[in-house]
Design an enzyme around this catalytic site. Structure first.
Site, PDB file in Angstrom:
ATOM      1  N   ASP A  91       0.841  -1.216   0.000  1.00 60.74           N
ATOM      2  CA  ASP A  91       0.000   0.000   0.000  1.00 60.74           C
ATOM      3  C   ASP A  91       0.865   1.251   0.000  1.00 60.74           C
ATOM      4  O   ASP A  91       2.008   1.224   0.454  1.00 60.74           O
ATOM      5  CB  ASP A  91      -0.864   0.046   1.263  1.00 60.74           C
ATOM      6  CG  ASP A  91      -2.132  -0.775   1.128  1.00 60.74           C
ATOM      7  OD1 ASP A  91      -2.371  -1.342   0.058  1.00 60.74           O
ATOM      8  OD2 ASP A  91      -2.890  -0.838   2.113  1.00 60.74           O
ATOM      9  N   ARG A 144      -1.542  -0.808  -8.736  1.00 56.14           N
ATOM     10  CA  ARG A 144      -2.919  -0.417  -8.387  1.00 56.14           C
ATOM     11  C   ARG A 144      -2.968   1.093  -8.525  1.00 56.14           C
ATOM     12  O   ARG A 144      -2.193   1.805  -7.888  1.00 56.14           O
ATOM     13  CB  ARG A 144      -3.261  -0.803  -6.966  1.00 56.14           C
ATOM     14  CG  ARG A 144      -4.570  -0.133  -6.496  1.00 56.14           C
ATOM     15  CD  ARG A 144      -4.732  -0.161  -4.994  1.00 56.14           C
ATOM     16  NE  ARG A 144      -4.861  -1.512  -4.515  1.00 56.14           N
ATOM     17  CZ  ARG A 144      -4.464  -1.902  -3.301  1.00 56.14           C
ATOM     18  NH1 ARG A 144      -3.915  -1.031  -2.476  1.00 56.14           N
ATOM     19  NH2 ARG A 144      -4.598  -3.148  -2.919  1.00 56.14           N
TER      20      ARG A 144
HETATM   21  P1  FDA Z   1     -13.912   9.875  -5.222  1.00 56.47           P
HETATM   22  O1  FDA Z   1     -13.408  10.142  -3.848  1.00 56.47           O
HETATM   23  O2  FDA Z   1     -13.845  10.974  -6.232  1.00 56.47           O
HETATM   24  O3  FDA Z   1     -15.391   9.360  -5.110  1.00 56.47           O
HETATM   25  C1  FDA Z   1     -16.170   9.006  -6.237  1.00 56.47           C
HETATM   26  C2  FDA Z   1     -17.468   8.409  -5.748  1.00 56.47           C
HETATM   27  O4  FDA Z   1     -17.192   7.157  -5.098  1.00 56.47           O
HETATM   28  C3  FDA Z   1     -18.202   9.225  -4.679  1.00 56.47           C
HETATM   29  O5  FDA Z   1     -19.033  10.172  -5.280  1.00 56.47           O
HETATM   30  C4  FDA Z   1     -18.970   8.153  -3.929  1.00 56.47           C
HETATM   31  O6  FDA Z   1     -20.106   7.765  -4.657  1.00 56.47           O
HETATM   32  C5  FDA Z   1     -18.018   6.983  -3.949  1.00 56.47           C
HETATM   33  N1  FDA Z   1     -17.143   6.977  -2.752  1.00 56.47           N
HETATM   34  C6  FDA Z   1     -15.820   7.308  -2.682  1.00 56.47           C
HETATM   35  N2  FDA Z   1     -15.353   7.151  -1.426  1.00 56.47           N
HETATM   36  C7  FDA Z   1     -16.383   6.740  -0.686  1.00 56.47           C
HETATM   37  C8  FDA Z   1     -16.526   6.417   0.674  1.00 56.47           C
HETATM   38  N3  FDA Z   1     -15.532   6.482   1.565  1.00 56.47           N
HETATM   39  N4  FDA Z   1     -17.750   6.011   1.104  1.00 56.47           N
HETATM   40  C9  FDA Z   1     -18.788   5.906   0.249  1.00 56.47           C
HETATM   41  N5  FDA Z   1     -18.717   6.219  -1.069  1.00 56.47           N
HETATM   42  C10 FDA Z   1     -17.540   6.612  -1.530  1.00 56.47           C
HETATM   43  N6  FDA Z   1      -5.275   5.419  -1.132  1.00 56.47           N
HETATM   44  C11 FDA Z   1      -3.972   5.618  -0.842  1.00 56.47           C
HETATM   45  O7  FDA Z   1      -3.557   6.751  -0.668  1.00 56.47           O
HETATM   46  N7  FDA Z   1      -3.110   4.544  -0.763  1.00 56.47           N
HETATM   47  C12 FDA Z   1      -3.526   3.261  -1.002  1.00 56.47           C
HETATM   48  O8  FDA Z   1      -2.712   2.339  -0.926  1.00 56.47           O
HETATM   49  C13 FDA Z   1      -4.884   3.053  -1.321  1.00 56.47           C
HETATM   50  N8  FDA Z   1      -5.370   1.802  -1.578  1.00 56.47           N
HETATM   51  C14 FDA Z   1      -6.658   1.650  -2.048  1.00 56.47           C
HETATM   52  C15 FDA Z   1      -7.100   0.403  -2.451  1.00 56.47           C
HETATM   53  C16 FDA Z   1      -8.361   0.254  -2.999  1.00 56.47           C
HETATM   54  C17 FDA Z   1      -8.826  -1.096  -3.465  1.00 56.47           C
HETATM   55  C18 FDA Z   1      -9.216   1.386  -3.137  1.00 56.47           C
HETATM   56  C19 FDA Z   1     -10.568   1.271  -3.755  1.00 56.47           C
HETATM   57  C20 FDA Z   1      -8.792   2.623  -2.710  1.00 56.47           C
HETATM   58  C21 FDA Z   1      -7.526   2.764  -2.148  1.00 56.47           C
HETATM   59  N9  FDA Z   1      -7.086   3.992  -1.691  1.00 56.47           N
HETATM   60  C22 FDA Z   1      -5.754   4.155  -1.376  1.00 56.47           C
HETATM   61  C23 FDA Z   1      -8.053   5.118  -1.472  1.00 56.47           C
HETATM   62  C24 FDA Z   1      -8.148   6.018  -2.671  1.00 56.47           C
HETATM   63  O9  FDA Z   1      -6.942   6.742  -2.836  1.00 56.47           O
HETATM   64  C25 FDA Z   1      -9.298   7.030  -2.518  1.00 56.47           C
HETATM   65  O10 FDA Z   1      -9.086   7.816  -1.385  1.00 56.47           O
HETATM   66  C26 FDA Z   1     -10.676   6.380  -2.411  1.00 56.47           C
HETATM   67  O11 FDA Z   1     -10.780   5.248  -3.226  1.00 56.47           O
HETATM   68  C27 FDA Z   1     -11.769   7.382  -2.830  1.00 56.47           C
HETATM   69  O12 FDA Z   1     -11.571   7.782  -4.142  1.00 56.47           O
HETATM   70  P2  FDA Z   1     -12.490   7.319  -5.381  1.00 56.47           P
HETATM   71  O13 FDA Z   1     -11.555   6.912  -6.477  1.00 56.47           O
HETATM   72  O14 FDA Z   1     -13.422   6.260  -4.963  1.00 56.47           O
HETATM   73  O15 FDA Z   1     -13.175   8.627  -5.905  1.00 56.47           O
END
Ligand code: FDA
Length: 267
Positions: A91, A144
């Site tokens: 991570d 990732r």
């Molecule tokens: P964004 O935040 O723009 O959200 C888009 C939409 O997704 C929102 O409108 C909502 O519908 C939904 N959504 C997003 N977050 C949500 C929440 N918490 N609860 C409910 N709905 C939500 N980061 C990092 O810095 N280091 C890492 O190693 C990882 N590893 C990792 C693994 C995996 C499998 C995932 C999915 C994510 C990570 N992350 C991470 C976290 C990542 O950087 C990010 O903060 C979150 O995924 C939220 O970003 P989105 O891409 O979902 O988009």
């Protein structure tokens, strides 16, 4: 503003100690964290597998400060060593750790027995992301791609959501065309739709990459993707040190706080 509040709460040592030890805290976290024990993670993994998705399991705990903590965390992963060997994704945390984490992944991956079994995480909010990706791809390392969950200064990270998203899409296309199996980690439906359209247009097969989402988030979308025939992996966190992880999920979507509070009063 609420995002900044939850991020600063995620760094509070005293709140963390209080929350992680209280039973009410553990109940609050249960929607996003499988539990505190390995068995809890395995139970959650079995349910996710039965729904047609693969899993990544993460023993929560960040920024360990002494050798003892590091050894005990490593020991837990050793207990989970599998034959044939499993895949380990390292991570990515905040920017003080970016370079050393990537160096570590490169170094591990160069050892013949680890080739193809160790992967990195790239955050699209980081301005350096494209050049980091180039170096990882040169060595055939699986990536990732996520947006990034920490607070970073403007000198090194994009601040506007539109810039972070645009960089995500640009990098996602590079990864999808690389011929290496990568993970697109996002719950962003617009970006997921763009990935699907890009794969279809460029005849990239559905088993050449996977979508990844966090345990308990957008379960409807996870299942819809599986029904459509896309690969889906759910990231299952567990362990006693769940507090900073939960605060970052609240920072991403403060409405989760209401949701969690409502669940607390349900029988
Ligand atoms: P964004 O935040 O723009 O959200 C888009 C939409 O997704 C929102 O409108 C909502 O519908 C939904 N959504 C997003 N977050 C949500 C929440 N918490 N609860 C409910 N709905 C939500 N980061 C990092 O810095 N280091 C890492 O190693 C990882 N590893 C990792 C693994 C995996 C499998 C995932 C999915 C994510 C990570 N992350 C991470 C976290 C990542 O950087 C990010 O903060 C979150 O995924 C939220 O970003 P989105 O891409 O979902 O988009």
């Amino acid at each position: 503003m609420l995002r900044a509040l939850f991020i600063s709460l995620s760094e509070s040592r005293s709140l963390r100690t209080f929350a992680e030890r209280s039973s009410i805290g553990q109940r609050l976290s249960s929607r996003f964290v499988a539990g505190t024990e390995v068995e809890d993670a395995l139970r959650a993994a079995r349910a996710v597998n039965q729904a047609g998705m693969s899993v990544s399991i993460d023993n929560l705990g960040e920024n360990v400060t002494n050798a003892e903590e590091a050894r005990s965390s490593a020991q837990l992963y050793k207990a989970a060593t599998m034959v044939p060997p499993n895949f380990v994704r390292v991570d990515m945390e905040g920017s003080p750790y970016t370079q050393r984490t990537l160096d570590f992944v490169h170094e591990l991956h160069r050892q013949p027995e680890n080739q193809g079994r160790v992967g990195a995480v790239i955050q699209s909010y980081m301005r350096r992301a494209a050049s980091d990706i180039e170096r990882l791809l040169d060595e055939g390392i699986r990536i990732r791609l996520c947006k990034g969950a920490y607070k970073e200064p403007p000198e090194i990270a994009f601040q506007k959501k539109s810039e972070v998203d645009a960089n995500y899409v640009k990098l996602m296309k590079i990864l999808m065309k690389s011929g290496i199996y990568h993970g697109l980690a996002t719950h962003d439906e617009k970006i997921i739709n763009q990935a699907k359209a890009f794969a279809t247009k460029n005849r990239i097969s559905r088993d050449a990459f996977e979508f990844q989402m966090l345990y308990g988030i957008r379960r409807d979308l996870q299942q819809a993707l599986v029904r459509e025939g896309w690969r889906m992996r759910v990231y299952i966190p567990f362990g006693a040190e769940w507090y900073p992880y939960l605060m970052r999920r609240l920072a991403e979507r403060p409405a989760n706080a209401l949701f969690i509070a409502r669940n607390l009063f349900r029988k």
